[in-house]
Write a protein that holds these residues in place. Structure first.
Motif, PDB file in Angstrom:
ATOM      1  N   ASP A  26      17.361  21.708  45.429  1.00  0.00           N
ATOM      2  CA  ASP A  26      17.582  23.013  46.057  1.00  0.00           C
ATOM      3  C   ASP A  26      16.626  24.046  45.494  1.00  0.00           C
ATOM      4  O   ASP A  26      15.708  23.719  44.726  1.00  0.00           O
ATOM      5  CB  ASP A  26      19.044  23.446  45.885  1.00  0.00           C
ATOM      6  N   ALA A  27      16.884  25.324  45.875  1.00  0.00           N
ATOM      7  CA  ALA A  27      15.996  26.407  45.457  1.00  0.00           C
ATOM      8  C   ALA A  27      16.018  26.622  43.957  1.00  0.00           C
ATOM      9  O   ALA A  27      15.088  27.210  43.391  1.00  0.00           O
ATOM     10  CB  ALA A  27      16.372  27.699  46.185  1.00  0.00           C
ATOM     11  N   HIS A  28      17.080  26.151  43.292  1.00  0.00           N
ATOM     12  CA  HIS A  28      17.162  26.281  41.833  1.00  0.00           C
ATOM     13  C   HIS A  28      16.580  25.054  41.120  1.00  0.00           C
ATOM     14  O   HIS A  28      16.757  24.897  39.914  1.00  0.00           O
ATOM     15  CB  HIS A  28      18.632  26.476  41.420  1.00  0.00           C
ATOM     16  N   ILE A  52      21.263  17.332  37.960  1.00  0.00           N
ATOM     17  CA  ILE A  52      20.407  17.730  36.841  1.00  0.00           C
ATOM     18  C   ILE A  52      19.159  18.407  37.388  1.00  0.00           C
ATOM     19  O   ILE A  52      18.869  18.364  38.589  1.00  0.00           O
ATOM     20  CB  ILE A  52      20.024  16.531  35.961  1.00  0.00           C
ATOM     21  N   SER A  53      18.410  19.045  36.517  1.00  0.00           N
ATOM     22  CA  SER A  53      17.207  19.753  36.957  1.00  0.00           C
ATOM     23  C   SER A  53      16.114  18.749  37.326  1.00  0.00           C
ATOM     24  O   SER A  53      16.088  17.616  36.832  1.00  0.00           O
ATOM     25  CB  SER A  53      16.700  20.677  35.854  1.00  0.00           C
ATOM     26  N   LEU A  54      15.239  19.210  38.203  1.00  0.00           N
ATOM     27  CA  LEU A  54      14.113  18.367  38.606  1.00  0.00           C
ATOM     28  C   LEU A  54      13.277  18.002  37.386  1.00  0.00           C
ATOM     29  O   LEU A  54      12.785  16.874  37.265  1.00  0.00           O
ATOM     30  CB  LEU A  54      13.258  19.098  39.648  1.00  0.00           C
ATOM     31  N   HIS A  73       4.874  23.730  40.759  1.00  0.00           N
ATOM     32  CA  HIS A  73       4.407  23.472  42.123  1.00  0.00           C
ATOM     33  C   HIS A  73       5.574  23.384  43.100  1.00  0.00           C
ATOM     34  O   HIS A  73       5.479  23.863  44.248  1.00  0.00           O
ATOM     35  CB  HIS A  73       3.592  22.180  42.162  1.00  0.00           C
ATOM     36  N   ALA A  74       6.692  22.787  42.661  1.00  0.00           N
ATOM     37  CA  ALA A  74       7.856  22.663  43.544  1.00  0.00           C
ATOM     38  C   ALA A  74       8.412  24.037  43.897  1.00  0.00           C
ATOM     39  O   ALA A  74       8.771  24.306  45.054  1.00  0.00           O
ATOM     40  CB  ALA A  74       8.922  21.804  42.874  1.00  0.00           C
TER      41      ALA A  74
END
Length: 502
Positions: A26-28, A52-54, A73-74
């Motif tokens: 998502d955006a986060h 979890i975070s990317l 970049h994401a």
């Protein structure tokens, strides 16, 4: 897979079976779902991955720094709505190593902004590229190490793109002066004007390769002869290139030319010697024939002088007459031997199947008095048939048997054994004696004319007997050799054809 705006079941099935990893966030930059292939690539279970975070999802596989860059970049993709991609990133997970192509595309996630990260496994492609790179490096090192071969790469127009050190050494042009120049630079002016380079490149392009053997020109104007091959290569981008490989064979060509000159000179010398030898043989024949009549007259008158005045001459005069008669007789034998050699070398040969046993028997009859006087033992049998001139064969046996009876130690009883064996198309006839033998040093010259191993005072003869034997055997296409040791006798080995040639 955790759904992102729940897709139709067909799409979900494709996502699960296509070998592409997909991660939704998502955006986060929180992971909201991942395909089975993505979890395998990142070494996570789907349960552990979602939420979890990317950064944490890929840091273990990609590395912390690369994960931070991907996060930047994401975020930019989500903000700008424009996709971005990376090629051939090294990914380490599950104890293994693989290469993947990455792409991030914007996508709505549960009504809000988000993105999809796709991972395509390109490990086989990258390994193939590394193999090709390593091979090219090895080939480069090899080509640079090979100095006696020129290796040149050109484009489709024949313009030089690269070359090895061997090319620079052979052509005389430094590498920097070759690269960028047309291949015609190393051709002779005549070949360049005639369009030979262009023709060879067209042939190589249409047929795959073409061999060439021609003179080339060095930087200093000197020429060298080269043998090589031009090979066309078609690359994935369909732009053909050409490899030219050749070797300087100038020295081999020069050597061949020298050998050809020597061969021609030798041929001319042989022809000259053959002519001179024929003239000499003719002279010997004529001279010998013409000398016989006056010699017979001298011998006849000396014999008459001895017979008529034997009682009226003192001892010294009688001795002189005997010496003169002996000399005339020896000269007569010599003249007859010279005539024999002339006939053997240039006379007609009546070849036919001849019984070697009967020919030897005839030769023995001609020497019967000598055999009886020496109480010699002569054993012969099983010689078979040979393809020869009967009279020459008898003369051959007579000369060799005569030598066997003559050259024996004083007081020794001569013993001669004659047998034969087959050697393919030839028959080998062996004449073995118990005579005085011949040393190894003398064996090479005993078949030459006028060569005498022993003095005339020890053994009489003209020195032409074995030369006549050798001539007879050679006229029949055979050989005559000797095996001997001083004091242990000799074995003369004659080879003669058993049947007509062919």
């Amino acid at each position: 897979m955790t759904t992102i705006l729940p897709p139709p079941s067909a799409v979900q099935s494709i996502m699960e079976h296509v070998p592409i990893g997909v991660v939704g966030f998502d955006a986060h930059l929180k992971v909201v779902g991942a395909s089975r292939h993505a979890t395998a690539m990142l070494d996570f279970t789907e349960r552990d991955l979602v939420g979890i975070s990317l950064h944490d999802a890929i840091a273990n596989a990609l590395g912390t720094e690369a994960a931070q860059n991907l996060g930047i970049h994401a975020a930019a993709v989500i903000k700008s709505g424009k996709p971005t991609a990376w090629n051939s990133c090294r990914l380490t997970a599950g104890g293994g190593q693989r290469f993947v192509d990455w792409e991030v595309r914007p996508m709505e996630i549960a009504g809000g902004k988000g993105a999809l990260l796709t991972l395509i496994d390109v490990t086989e492609r990258e390994q193939a590229k590394m193999t090709i790179t390593a091979t090219e490096k090895s080939l480069r090192l090899f080509s640079e190490a090979v100095l006696d071969h020129a290796l040149i790469m050109t484009d489709i127009r024949g313009r030089i793109m690269d070359c090895n050190a061997g090319a620079a050494m052979i052509t005389g042009f430094p590498k920097e002066e070759l690269v960028g120049q047309p291949i015609s630079l190393i051709y002779t002016r005549d070949d360049t004007v005639a369009g030979v380079p262009e023709q060879e490149w067209r042939t190589a392009a249409s047929e795959g390769n073409v061999s060439h053997t021609r003179w080339h020109e060095r930087k200093d104007g000197g020429r060298y002869f080269a043998h090589g091959i031009i090979t066309a290569h078609v690359h994935p981008d369909e732009r053909p290139s050409f490899t030219v490989a050749f070797r300087d064979t100038t020295e081999a060509v020069r050597q061949a030319e020298r050998l050809e000159r020597v061969s021609a000179e030798r041929k001319e010398a042989i022809e000259t010697l053959t002519t001179e030898n024929a003239n000499l043989q003719q002279f010997a024949s004529v001279a010998s024939h013409d000398m016989q009549e006056p010699l017979r007259m001298v011998t006849s008158y000396l014999t008459m002088l001895r017979s008529r005045y034997s009682g009226n001459l003192d001892v010294k005069a009688s001795e002189y007459i005997e010496i003169a008669i002996d000399g005339a007789q020896r000269m007569g034998r010599l003249i007859r031997s010279l005539l024999d050699i002339a006939r053997i070398d240039h006379g007609d040969v009546a070849l036919q199947e001849v019984s070697a046993d009967l020919a030897f028997e005839e030769a023995q009859k001609n020497l019967q008095q000598v055999v009886s006087e020496a109480s010699a033992i002569v054993e012969c049998g099983g010689l078979g048939a040979v393809y020869a001139d009967k009279d020459m064969l008898i003369r051959l046996f007579q000369n060799l048997l005569g030598n066997a009876l003559k050259y024996v130690a004083k007081g020794q009883r001569p013993r001669v054994q004659v047998d034969a064996i087959d050697q393919s198309a030839m028959r080998a006839i062996r004449i073995k004696d118990n005579g005085i033998g011949v040393s190894l040093a003398d064996q090479a010259r005993i078949f030459d004319a006028f060569e005498r191993v022993h003095g005339r005072g020890e053994y009489s003869g003209t020195g032409l007997g074995l030369a006549i034997c050798k001539g007879i055997v050679q006229r029949h296409g055979g050989t005559l050799t000797i095996e001997s040791e001083p004091g242990r006798g000799s074995t003369f080995i004659i080879t003669l054809p058993r049947k007509p040639a062919g």
